[in-house]
Design a protein around this motif. Structure first.
Motif, mmCIF file in Angstrom:
data_model
loop_
_atom_site.group_PDB
_atom_site.id
_atom_site.type_symbol
_atom_site.label_atom_id
_atom_site.label_comp_id
_atom_site.label_asym_id
_atom_site.label_seq_id
_atom_site.Cartn_x
_atom_site.Cartn_y
_atom_site.Cartn_z
ATOM 1 N N UNK A 34 0.860 -1.114 0.005
ATOM 2 C CA UNK A 34 0.017 0.130 0.108
ATOM 3 C C UNK A 34 0.934 1.269 -0.168
ATOM 4 N N UNK A 35 2.211 1.028 -0.301
ATOM 5 C CA UNK A 35 2.965 2.306 -0.241
ATOM 6 C C UNK A 35 3.377 2.475 -1.650
ATOM 7 N N UNK A 36 2.710 3.524 -2.305
ATOM 8 C CA UNK A 36 2.903 3.989 -3.789
ATOM 9 C C UNK A 36 3.791 4.857 -4.227
ATOM 10 N N UNK A 106 -5.014 21.025 -17.050
ATOM 11 C CA UNK A 106 -6.284 21.390 -16.527
ATOM 12 C C UNK A 106 -6.875 20.572 -15.217
ATOM 13 N N UNK A 107 -6.072 19.546 -15.010
ATOM 14 C CA UNK A 107 -6.678 18.589 -13.952
ATOM 15 C C UNK A 107 -5.636 18.057 -13.213
ATOM 16 N N UNK A 108 -5.566 18.307 -11.685
ATOM 17 C CA UNK A 108 -4.391 17.631 -11.002
ATOM 18 C C UNK A 108 -5.136 16.545 -10.112
ATOM 19 N N UNK A 109 -4.615 15.389 -9.904
ATOM 20 C CA UNK A 109 -5.010 13.788 -9.268
ATOM 21 C C UNK A 109 -3.930 13.734 -8.384
ATOM 22 N N UNK A 134 -7.183 5.725 -10.317
ATOM 23 C CA UNK A 134 -6.698 6.233 -11.635
ATOM 24 C C UNK A 134 -5.506 5.636 -11.848
ATOM 25 N N UNK A 135 -5.143 5.806 -13.433
ATOM 26 C CA UNK A 135 -3.760 5.451 -13.733
ATOM 27 C C UNK A 135 -3.533 4.049 -13.509
ATOM 28 N N UNK A 136 -2.200 3.777 -12.879
ATOM 29 C CA UNK A 136 -2.007 2.182 -12.673
ATOM 30 C C UNK A 136 -2.318 1.876 -11.257
ATOM 31 N N UNK A 137 -2.984 2.778 -10.276
ATOM 32 C CA UNK A 137 -3.186 2.296 -8.959
ATOM 33 C C UNK A 137 -4.194 1.270 -8.789
ATOM 34 N N UNK A 138 -4.037 0.156 -7.824
ATOM 35 C CA UNK A 138 -5.163 -0.444 -7.558
ATOM 36 C C UNK A 138 -6.242 -0.094 -6.668
ATOM 37 N N UNK A 144 -6.982 6.677 -0.702
ATOM 38 C CA UNK A 144 -7.893 7.576 -1.413
ATOM 39 C C UNK A 144 -7.103 8.327 -2.578
ATOM 40 N N UNK A 145 -8.272 8.734 -3.427
ATOM 41 C CA UNK A 145 -7.836 9.264 -4.725
ATOM 42 C C UNK A 145 -8.751 10.582 -4.750
ATOM 43 N N UNK A 146 -7.841 11.514 -5.136
ATOM 44 C CA UNK A 146 -8.233 12.960 -5.232
ATOM 45 C C UNK A 146 -8.322 13.477 -6.528
ATOM 46 N N UNK A 147 -9.050 14.447 -7.015
ATOM 47 C CA UNK A 147 -8.718 15.373 -8.250
ATOM 48 C C UNK A 147 -9.217 16.771 -8.011
ATOM 49 N N UNK A 148 -8.653 17.607 -8.934
ATOM 50 C CA UNK A 148 -8.949 19.112 -8.819
ATOM 51 C C UNK A 148 -9.051 19.747 -10.153
ATOM 52 N N UNK A 149 -9.660 20.071 -10.596
ATOM 53 C CA UNK A 149 -9.782 20.895 -11.986
ATOM 54 C C UNK A 149 -9.077 22.104 -11.632
ATOM 55 N N UNK A 150 -8.207 22.449 -12.452
ATOM 56 C CA UNK A 150 -7.558 23.783 -12.409
ATOM 57 C C UNK A 150 -7.686 24.750 -13.718
#
Length: 154
Positions: A34-36, A106-109, A134-138, A144-150
């Motif tokens: 769980x350490x990515x 335009x988007x940060x994750x 997202x991406x290659x994350x299991x 927890x996964x987050x995003x923010x439009x910019x």
């Protein structure tokens, strides 16, 4: 108090020390699966734009952005414990957002662990909201996964 945030290679002595402290803080909280977080070598190989926060010249924090075709990802965000509560994490995340916007992103994750409530509050205060993996994350129950439009400057 003089605060600066500047680009720096992740293999400098100060950056290495900060990344080692981050890894030492996370190691007892999460199993290796769980350490990515990227190693220093991965940060360089993956061309992560890396920054060090300094207070009166002392390295106290770090973070980076890796750009993909359709988003940027915040990587290796860390503030030394004795410097927390001073707004430095917020300043760093704002710096990373502005940097990404200046690079037409335009988007940060980001991915972070569930056992870091201060980090979660920081990201949420900065306008990040939860999403799925997202991406290659299991789909890791400890992540927890987050995003923010910019906005895009220009």
């Amino acid at each position: 108090m003089q605060i600066s945030i500047h680009a720096e290679r992740p293999d400098t002595a100060d950056a290495q020390a900060l990344i080692a402290e981050l890894d030492a803080e996370l190691a007892p909280l999460y199993p290796p699966t769980s350490q990515h977080g990227y190693s220093i070598e991965q940060l360089i190989r993956e061309k992560v734009d890396f920054f060090v926060v300094r207070v009166n010249g002392e390295a106290v924090g770090c973070g980076g952005v890796q750009f993909y075709a359709d988003y940027g990802e915040v990587k290796r965000m860390y503030i030394r414990p004795m410097f927390r509560g001073m707004g430095l994490a917020q300043r760093l995340i704002e710096h990373l957002i502005a940097y990404a916007a200046a690079h037409q992103c335009r988007l940060l994750r980001l991915e972070t662990g569930i056992l870091q409530p201060a980090a979660l509050r920081c990201y949420e205060r900065a306008g990040f909201y939860r999403i799925g993996p997202f991406g290659n994350y299991p789909d890791d129950p400890l992540s927890l996964f987050y995003e923010r439009p910019i906005g895009v400057q220009g």
